[in-house]
Design a protein around this motif. Sequence first.
Motif, PDB file in Angstrom:
ATOM      1  N   ILE A   8      59.719  43.181 105.496  1.00 26.82           N
ATOM      2  CA  ILE A   8      59.017  42.491 104.419  1.00 26.82           C
ATOM      3  C   ILE A   8      59.346  43.129 103.070  1.00 26.82           C
ATOM      4  O   ILE A   8      59.354  44.351 102.936  1.00 26.82           O
ATOM      5  N   ASP A   9      59.624  42.298 102.094  1.00 29.41           N
ATOM      6  CA  ASP A   9      59.829  42.788 100.736  1.00 29.41           C
ATOM      7  C   ASP A   9      58.500  43.320 100.207  1.00 29.41           C
ATOM      8  O   ASP A   9      57.515  42.582 100.143  1.00 29.41           O
ATOM      9  N   SER A  10      58.466  44.595  99.859  1.00 28.68           N
ATOM     10  CA  SER A  10      57.197  45.250  99.534  1.00 28.68           C
ATOM     11  C   SER A  10      56.549  44.695  98.274  1.00 28.68           C
ATOM     12  O   SER A  10      55.331  44.783  98.114  1.00 28.68           O
ATOM     13  N   VAL A  18      57.378  38.409 100.868  1.00 27.17           N
ATOM     14  CA  VAL A  18      58.231  37.520 101.667  1.00 27.17           C
ATOM     15  C   VAL A  18      59.196  38.377 102.483  1.00 27.17           C
ATOM     16  O   VAL A  18      59.277  39.593 102.305  1.00 27.17           O
ATOM     17  N   LYS A  19      59.956  37.754 103.371  1.00 22.45           N
ATOM     18  CA  LYS A  19      60.895  38.499 104.191  1.00 22.45           C
ATOM     19  C   LYS A  19      62.045  39.030 103.334  1.00 22.45           C
ATOM     20  O   LYS A  19      62.429  38.407 102.333  1.00 22.45           O
ATOM     21  N   ASN A  20      62.592  40.201 103.733  1.00 18.79           N
ATOM     22  CA  ASN A  20      63.601  40.834 102.884  1.00 18.79           C
ATOM     23  C   ASN A  20      65.024  40.427 103.268  1.00 18.79           C
ATOM     24  O   ASN A  20      65.254  39.684 104.229  1.00 18.79           O
ATOM     25  N   ARG A  21      65.977  40.963 102.513  1.00 16.29           N
ATOM     26  CA  ARG A  21      67.383  40.586 102.696  1.00 16.29           C
ATOM     27  C   ARG A  21      67.899  41.000 104.069  1.00 16.29           C
ATOM     28  O   ARG A  21      68.719  40.295 104.676  1.00 16.29           O
ATOM     29  N   ASN A  22      67.437  42.140 104.570  1.00 11.17           N
ATOM     30  CA  ASN A  22      67.901  42.623 105.870  1.00 11.17           C
ATOM     31  C   ASN A  22      67.562  41.619 106.971  1.00 11.17           C
ATOM     32  O   ASN A  22      68.401  41.290 107.818  1.00 11.17           O
ATOM     33  N   VAL A  23      66.339  41.095 106.947  1.00  9.98           N
ATOM     34  CA  VAL A  23      65.924  40.098 107.936  1.00  9.98           C
ATOM     35  C   VAL A  23      66.710  38.804 107.736  1.00  9.98           C
ATOM     36  O   VAL A  23      67.094  38.136 108.703  1.00  9.98           O
ATOM     37  N   MET A  24      66.947  38.461 106.483  1.00  6.02           N
ATOM     38  CA  MET A  24      67.715  37.254 106.182  1.00  6.02           C
ATOM     39  C   MET A  24      69.119  37.333 106.790  1.00  6.02           C
ATOM     40  O   MET A  24      69.585  36.391 107.449  1.00  6.02           O
ATOM     41  N   ASN A  25      69.781  38.461 106.578  1.00  2.13           N
ATOM     42  CA  ASN A  25      71.133  38.628 107.118  1.00  2.13           C
ATOM     43  C   ASN A  25      71.134  38.576 108.639  1.00  2.13           C
ATOM     44  O   ASN A  25      72.027  37.965 109.261  1.00  2.13           O
ATOM     45  N   ASN A  26      70.142  39.223 109.251  1.00  2.00           N
ATOM     46  CA  ASN A  26      70.050  39.202 110.719  1.00  2.00           C
ATOM     47  C   ASN A  26      69.809  37.786 111.230  1.00  2.00           C
ATOM     48  O   ASN A  26      70.380  37.384 112.255  1.00  2.00           O
ATOM     49  N   ARG A  27      68.978  37.036 110.521  1.00  2.00           N
ATOM     50  CA  ARG A  27      68.693  35.650 110.924  1.00  2.00           C
ATOM     51  C   ARG A  27      69.971  34.807 110.851  1.00  2.00           C
ATOM     52  O   ARG A  27      70.264  34.033 111.771  1.00  2.00           O
ATOM     53  N   VAL A  28      70.718  34.952 109.768  1.00  2.00           N
ATOM     54  CA  VAL A  28      71.969  34.191 109.618  1.00  2.00           C
ATOM     55  C   VAL A  28      72.955  34.567 110.717  1.00  2.00           C
ATOM     56  O   VAL A  28      73.610  33.696 111.316  1.00  2.00           O
ATOM     57  N   ASP A  29      73.052  35.864 111.028  1.00  2.00           N
ATOM     58  CA  ASP A  29      73.957  36.309 112.100  1.00  2.00           C
ATOM     59  C   ASP A  29      73.565  35.690 113.430  1.00  2.00           C
ATOM     60  O   ASP A  29      74.437  35.291 114.233  1.00  2.00           O
ATOM     61  N   GLU A  30      72.263  35.617 113.712  1.00  4.26           N
ATOM     62  CA  GLU A  30      71.790  35.018 114.954  1.00  4.26           C
ATOM     63  C   GLU A  30      72.126  33.527 115.015  1.00  4.26           C
ATOM     64  O   GLU A  30      72.480  32.992 116.069  1.00  4.26           O
ATOM     65  N   ILE A  31      72.008  32.855 113.873  1.00  2.84           N
ATOM     66  CA  ILE A  31      72.336  31.425 113.821  1.00  2.84           C
ATOM     67  C   ILE A  31      73.834  31.220 114.037  1.00  2.84           C
ATOM     68  O   ILE A  31      74.258  30.350 114.806  1.00  2.84           O
ATOM     69  N   VAL A  32      74.656  32.050 113.371  1.00  2.00           N
ATOM     70  CA  VAL A  32      76.111  31.950 113.516  1.00  2.00           C
ATOM     71  C   VAL A  32      76.523  32.195 114.962  1.00  2.00           C
ATOM     72  O   VAL A  32      77.413  31.527 115.504  1.00  2.00           O
ATOM     73  N   ALA A  33      75.846  33.154 115.627  1.00  2.00           N
ATOM     74  CA  ALA A  33      76.172  33.488 117.018  1.00  2.00           C
ATOM     75  C   ALA A  33      75.666  32.449 118.009  1.00  2.00           C
ATOM     76  O   ALA A  33      75.976  32.525 119.201  1.00  2.00           O
ATOM     77  N   GLY A  34      74.909  31.481 117.529  1.00  2.00           N
ATOM     78  CA  GLY A  34      74.390  30.443 118.407  1.00  2.00           C
ATOM     79  C   GLY A  34      73.120  30.814 119.131  1.00  2.00           C
ATOM     80  O   GLY A  34      72.684  30.105 120.039  1.00  2.00           O
ATOM     81  N   HIS A  35      72.494  31.935 118.744  1.00  2.00           N
ATOM     82  CA  HIS A  35      71.264  32.378 119.394  1.00  2.00           C
ATOM     83  C   HIS A  35      70.031  31.692 118.824  1.00  2.00           C
ATOM     84  O   HIS A  35      68.960  31.726 119.430  1.00  2.00           O
ATOM     85  N   GLU A  36      70.170  31.120 117.632  1.00  2.00           N
ATOM     86  CA  GLU A  36      69.078  30.383 117.011  1.00  2.00           C
ATOM     87  C   GLU A  36      69.621  29.069 116.467  1.00  2.00           C
ATOM     88  O   GLU A  36      70.785  28.992 116.063  1.00  2.00           O
ATOM     89  N   PRO A  37      68.791  28.022 116.419  1.00  2.00           N
ATOM     90  CA  PRO A  37      69.264  26.721 115.911  1.00  2.00           C
ATOM     91  C   PRO A  37      69.514  26.760 114.400  1.00  2.00           C
ATOM     92  O   PRO A  37      68.893  27.539 113.675  1.00  2.00           O
TER      93      PRO A  37
END
Length: 458
Positions: free
Chosen positions: A310-312, A316-335
């Motif tokens: 969380i951005d202190s 809201v959610k921080n950049r680290n979580v954002m990057n991880n979410r995008v990586d999961e989507i690219v890998a096909g683990h999330e829609p």
Amino acid sequence: MDFDSLLSHHRGKACVVSVEFFPDGSYGNIRVVAGNKAHCEDIEALTHHPFVPGCPYEACFPKNPNFEEHCCCCIRENRPLHAYVNLYMMNLWLNMFLLPLDSDQENIGYCFYCYDVAPKADSSAMADLSAETASNVLKSCIKLRGSEDVRSAFQEVVGDICDICGAGHCCILLVDDEKRSCTNFAESLREGRGLFPMSRYINDFYNVAKTWPDTLAGSTCIIIKDERDMEKLREQNPIWAESLKQAGVHSVVLFSLRHGKQHLGYMWVINFNVDDVMKIKETLEVTTFFLASEIASYQLLNKLEIMSTIDSLTGVKNRNVMNNRVDEIVAGHEPVPVAVLFADLNGLKRVNDDQGHSAGDTMLCSAASILQAVFHDGDVYRAGGDEFMILIPAIEEDELQNRLARVHFLSGKTEDVRFSIGSCYGKKDIRKAMRLADERMYAFKNAYYEAHPELKYR
């Protein structure tokens, strides 16, 4: 009786305690009738007065109903007792042993009491338990350490405690004194006992919980086992006593949960098997020590997880979580989300330079609040600086345009929050969607400053 001769052979701190018993089974005066040299020196150092044989026990030790219960139980049941107690008010650990002694008086009983105190917990003293208690505590520790789902493990442990104590209800209640609130962390309720779950009481229960520190008065626990104890409680804590009466409680053991100097909350068992009071106390005394440690670790991990995700400033959610979410989507683990948006604040640098960073921080927080309110069904990330990214899993395109208009409407109601927003709808490639949304956001920003050249300041 020659207690002095008996005590002279014990090198550690030791004394003989007498208890006055009444025909109805209750007890009266509890006195320290004799003490050896180590005990007398300890009391003089603590109270700055010499030890007086036959004095009330509270002249030597802090008044404590649990200590009284131990002395009475030792004498009444004619069996030795051991307890290892955290005197958290004094930052000390007490290791105590009681042995029953013969008495030459019908209504007076005696026990030999030896003890030692230390500033830190001694694992060997803590492990000196009955085989049954040690087994029960070990099972709880294994369940807590061996589970990946901490809350489920605690739920299982409180169920086991209910069974061990023959209780109708067991609960771990966490207390937040700053928020003046209670949280039901884990609970076990046995059917057919006429008791209700904590959800029935939790909203207003802090008013009851806040009375417990004064009732505990430095003790590790409170034991209410019969109507006589309940009557004492009514005199001492009428608020809690009335709460127990309304809930159908006739016996309760309440333990404070502490980890170091941190007070976490409480654990209790209700309507337990009163024939096993000492066994229950011994079991819970050690179990709560480990439970508190595990709860403190769980809370620390939660805080670390929040800090890492969380951005202190904005929440809201921080950049680290954002990057991880995008990586999961690219890998096909999330829609892939239906819509991707980039929102950039206009004029943040001007506000920082002209009004100070505190004003800039306020502007960022206001912007984040607007985005979270409008895109409540999406995930809002602070991509960095004055830029936010929003991922929306499912939304109609017309509704998306309505939401964008809503953002500009709400920001227009503020003094300084103005957004440049770019969106991409329906792309199956998340990286392409992000690139398009980013390009459109910068096109929006350029158009904004062309329309308002006097505000251009980056």
